[in-house]
Design an enzyme around this catalytic site. Structure first.
Site, PDB file in Angstrom:
ATOM      1  N   ASN A   1       0.842  -1.207   0.000  1.00 34.67           N
ATOM      2  CA  ASN A   1       0.000   0.000   0.000  1.00 34.67           C
ATOM      3  C   ASN A   1       0.873   1.252   0.000  1.00 34.67           C
ATOM      4  O   ASN A   1       2.018   1.202   0.398  1.00 34.67           O
ATOM      5  CB  ASN A   1      -0.887   0.001   1.247  1.00 34.67           C
ATOM      6  CG  ASN A   1      -2.072  -0.944   1.086  1.00 34.67           C
ATOM      7  OD1 ASN A   1      -2.635  -1.044   0.013  1.00 34.67           O
ATOM      8  ND2 ASN A   1      -2.420  -1.644   2.152  1.00 34.67           N
TER       9      ASN A   1
ATOM     10  N   CYS B   1      -5.549  -7.062  -3.277  1.00 31.40           N
ATOM     11  CA  CYS B   1      -5.913  -6.699  -1.912  1.00 31.40           C
ATOM     12  C   CYS B   1      -6.667  -7.865  -1.295  1.00 31.40           C
ATOM     13  O   CYS B   1      -7.316  -8.631  -1.996  1.00 31.40           O
ATOM     14  CB  CYS B   1      -6.785  -5.450  -1.946  1.00 31.40           C
ATOM     15  SG  CYS B   1      -7.257  -4.874  -0.325  1.00 31.40           S
ATOM     16  N   HIS B   2      -6.599  -7.995   0.021  1.00 29.17           N
ATOM     17  CA  HIS B   2      -7.284  -9.106   0.689  1.00 29.17           C
ATOM     18  C   HIS B   2      -8.778  -8.829   0.849  1.00 29.17           C
ATOM     19  O   HIS B   2      -9.546  -9.737   1.125  1.00 29.17           O
ATOM     20  CB  HIS B   2      -6.712  -9.331   2.097  1.00 29.17           C
ATOM     21  CG  HIS B   2      -5.249  -9.087   2.202  1.00 29.17           C
ATOM     22  ND1 HIS B   2      -4.323 -10.072   1.916  1.00 29.17           N
ATOM     23  CD2 HIS B   2      -4.530  -7.997   2.547  1.00 29.17           C
ATOM     24  CE1 HIS B   2      -3.104  -9.582   2.081  1.00 29.17           C
ATOM     25  NE2 HIS B   2      -3.204  -8.332   2.457  1.00 29.17           N
TER      26      HIS B   2
ATOM     27  N   HIS C   1      -9.691  -0.374  -1.536  1.00 30.81           N
ATOM     28  CA  HIS C   1     -10.158  -0.058  -0.180  1.00 30.81           C
ATOM     29  C   HIS C   1     -11.481   0.711  -0.165  1.00 30.81           C
ATOM     30  O   HIS C   1     -12.030   0.977   0.893  1.00 30.81           O
ATOM     31  CB  HIS C   1      -9.100   0.699   0.638  1.00 30.81           C
ATOM     32  CG  HIS C   1      -7.971  -0.186   1.069  1.00 30.81           C
ATOM     33  ND1 HIS C   1      -6.956   0.247   1.899  1.00 30.81           N
ATOM     34  CD2 HIS C   1      -7.693  -1.489   0.806  1.00 30.81           C
ATOM     35  CE1 HIS C   1      -6.105  -0.744   2.107  1.00 30.81           C
ATOM     36  NE2 HIS C   1      -6.538  -1.811   1.453  1.00 30.81           N
TER      37      HIS C   1
END
Length: 441
Positions: A153, A174-175, A206
Site C-alpha cells: 500500500n 488486496c485481501h 479499499h
C-alpha cells in the site's frame, strides 16, 4: 526451463509464507525456483528457514529456494522471473510509520491506519514509488515479460504509477475483495445466504463498492442488508459502524474496514465533534498498535517454528497463487484486481487506478467493463482519486509543490487544517523522512 517466482520484501515473513506456501501447495507451481529478496539480513534468513521447512514438510523439497540480500543482488533476484510478488515497506514501522502518525498529531490531525489515503498514505507513496521505479527499471532489463503482483500500500498510487510510467505488466491485489460479502452477511446474521451467492464489486482499492449481491436463487439481498445494518448501528456498538453508515447514507457497502474508511473522508474524525470517535467506535492510532502487536507476536511465532521445524501450510485465499496457476495452466480464474481505468468504469477518469472484476488466463489479466457507478459512489471515489493522481504526479515530477496540492485536496486533512499548516506539516514530514524523501525539491 524452470519457472521462477521472485518475492520482493521477503522479510515480510508471515506474508511470504502464505503466498509462497500457497505456491508449494499448487501442483502447477510446486517445482518453481523461488527467489527471496530483502535488504534486512535477519528477516531474510527467517523467511528462508521457514519456507525451507514448508518446502520439506508439504512439498517433498520440490521447490528450489534462493536468497538475495541487498540492492547489489536485486537484479539477479529478478533475472528471468516469470512472476514477481511485491510486499515491501519502505522505511518500516520504525521510524517511518511512527513519523507519519506523530507529526500530523502535532497539527491536530488524527489518523487510524494512514497507509492508503490521508497525509500518511501520501507520504508512504512518495517514499515507496522511487524504490518501485528502480525495481521496474531492473525488470525492464532482466525480466521484461514478467507479471508483477503488488500487495504493498497505498495500492492505487503505486499501481497507478507502475501502469502509467513503466512497461511492466502489473496488477494490484488486496485481501478485502474476496471476503467483503462473506463478512457482511456473517455480521448481519445472514450466513444462510452465503452459499451460491453472486456479487459485483467495483470502485477503487479499499473503497470498492458491493454494487450487487444476490442469493443462489437470484433474490436481491440488499433490502434486508440495509434494514439489518441500520438496526445494528442504532442498537449496538460494533467494529463496522462507519461502513454501515455508508449503507445508510450512500446505499452501498464497501470493501475495506471501517477503521480504514473512517479516514478516507471528512465525515467521521472531526476535532469539532470529538464525540463521534466514540459514537462510531473509531480506533485512532490503530495501525501503530497493530504493528507493535505483530512484532511481539512474530518473535514468539519465530521461536516456535525454529524450535521444532514442524511448520506446515494449507493453501490460503490469497489471490497470488491462483493467478500464477491460471497464467501457467490457461484455466481461467476470476479476481478483483487493481488496474488502469481503460474504459472500465465510465464515470471515473481514464488515468485512475480502479478495482474491478478481472478474468485471468494464459493471456494474463483481463479486466471487465463495469459501466457507470451510482453517482454518489463515483463522487466518493473521486475525492480519493484526486489525491492519488496528484501524489503520482508529485512522484513523477519530484515536485514539493505537487505534494502540497495532494495534501490540500486530501479530504480529512483539508477539513481540519488551513493551507499554511498543511504546507508546514508536509515540510516537516519530508524533512523527518530524510533520505527516503530527499528527492523531493
Amino acid at each position: 526451463m524452470k519457472m521462477k517466482i521472485t518475492f520482493m520484501g521477503a522479510g515480510s515473513t508471515v506474508f511470504a509464507r502464505n503466498v509462497l506456501g500457497d505456491c508449494m501447495c499448487t501442483p502447477a507451481l510446486c517445482e518453481a525456483e523461488i527467489a527471496l529478496y530483502d535488504i534486512n539480513e535477519e528477516r531474510l534468513k527467517d523467511s528462508e528457514i521457514i519456507l525451507g521447512a514448508i518446502n520439506k514438510n508439504v512439498n517433498e523439497s520440490r521447490a528450489t529456494i534462493k536468497t538475495y540480500l541487498g540492492v547489489e543482488n536485486r537484479k539477479e533476484a529478478l533475472r528471468d522471473a516469470d512472476f514477481v510478488v511485491n510486499a515491501i515497506q519502505v522505511g518500516g514501522y520504525d521510524p517511518c510509520t511512527i513519523t507519519d502518525f506523530e507529526i500530523p498529531k502535532k497539527y491536530g490531525l488524527r489518523q487510524t491506519i494512514a497507509d492508503t489515503l490521508g497525509i500518511g498514505g501520501i507520504m508512504r507513496a512518495l517514499r515507496t514509488i522511487p524504490v518501485m521505479e528502480e525495481f521496474a527499471r531492473d525488470m525492464e532489463e532482466v525480466c521484461p515479460n514478467t507479471l508483477f503482483l503488488n500487495y504493498t500500500n497505498p495500492m492505487a498510487m503505486l499501481i497507478g504509477y507502475m501502469q502509467r510510467y513503466t512497461k511492466i505488466r502489473t496488477v494490484g491485489l488486496c485481501h478485502s475483495v474476496q471476503v467483503c460479502s462473506e463478512k457482511l452477511l456473517e455480521k448481519l446474521g445472514m450466513e444462510d445466504k452465503l452459499e451460491g451467492r453472486r456479487e459485483l464489486i467495483a470502485g477503487i482499492n479499499h473503497m470498492g463498492w458491493l454494487l450487487e449481491l444476490h442469493d443462489k436463487d437470484g433474490n436481491d439481498l440488499y433490502p434486508e442488508i440495509r434494514r439489518r445494518a441500520a438496526e445494528k448501528n442504532a442498537t449496538e456498538k460494533h467494529d463496522d459502524m462507519v461502513r454501515f453508515e455508508y449503507i445508510k447514507h450512500l446505499g452501498y457497502y464497501c470493501t475495506e474496514s471501517s477503521e480504514h474508511n473512517a479516514e478516507y473522508n471528512p465525515l467521521f474524525i472531526k476535532s469539532r465533534y470529538p464525540e463521534m470517535i466514540e459514537k462510531y467506535n473509531i480506533p485512532l492510532d490503530e495501525y501503530p498498535r497493530r504493528c507493535v502487536e505483530q512484532i511481539k507476536g512474530w518473535e514468539k511465532e519465530r521461536e516456535d517454528i525454529l524450535k521444532d521445524g514442524k511448520v506446515t501450510h494449507e493453501r490460503s485465499k490469497e489471490y497470488a497463487s491462483y493467478i500464477m496457476e491460471a497464467v501457467v495452466t490457461g484455466n481461467p480464474y476470476k479476481i478483483g484486481g487493481n488496474v488502469l481505468n481503460t474504459g472500465l468504469i465510465d464515470n471515473l477518469p481514464s488515468d485512475a487506478c480502479v478495482e474491478v472484476p478481472c478474468m485471468v488466463d494464459a493471456n494474463g489479466i483481463n479486466p471487465c467493463h463495469v459501466g457507470r457507478l451510482p453517482v454518489q459512489l463515483a463522487a466518493m471515489n473521486m475525492t480519493n482519486i484526486n489525491v492519488q493522481l496528484l501524489t503520482i504526479e508529485a512522484a513523477a515530477t519530484r515536485s514539493k509543490e505537487k505534494i502540497y496540492q495532494a495534501a490540500m485536496l486530501e479530504p480529512h486533512t483539508a477539513a481540519e487544517l488551513n493551507i499554511d499548516d498543511i504546507k508546514a506539516m508536509c515540510d516537516e514530514l519530508i524533512e523527518a523522512h530524510g533520505e527516503y524523501m530527499s528527492m523531493y525539491k
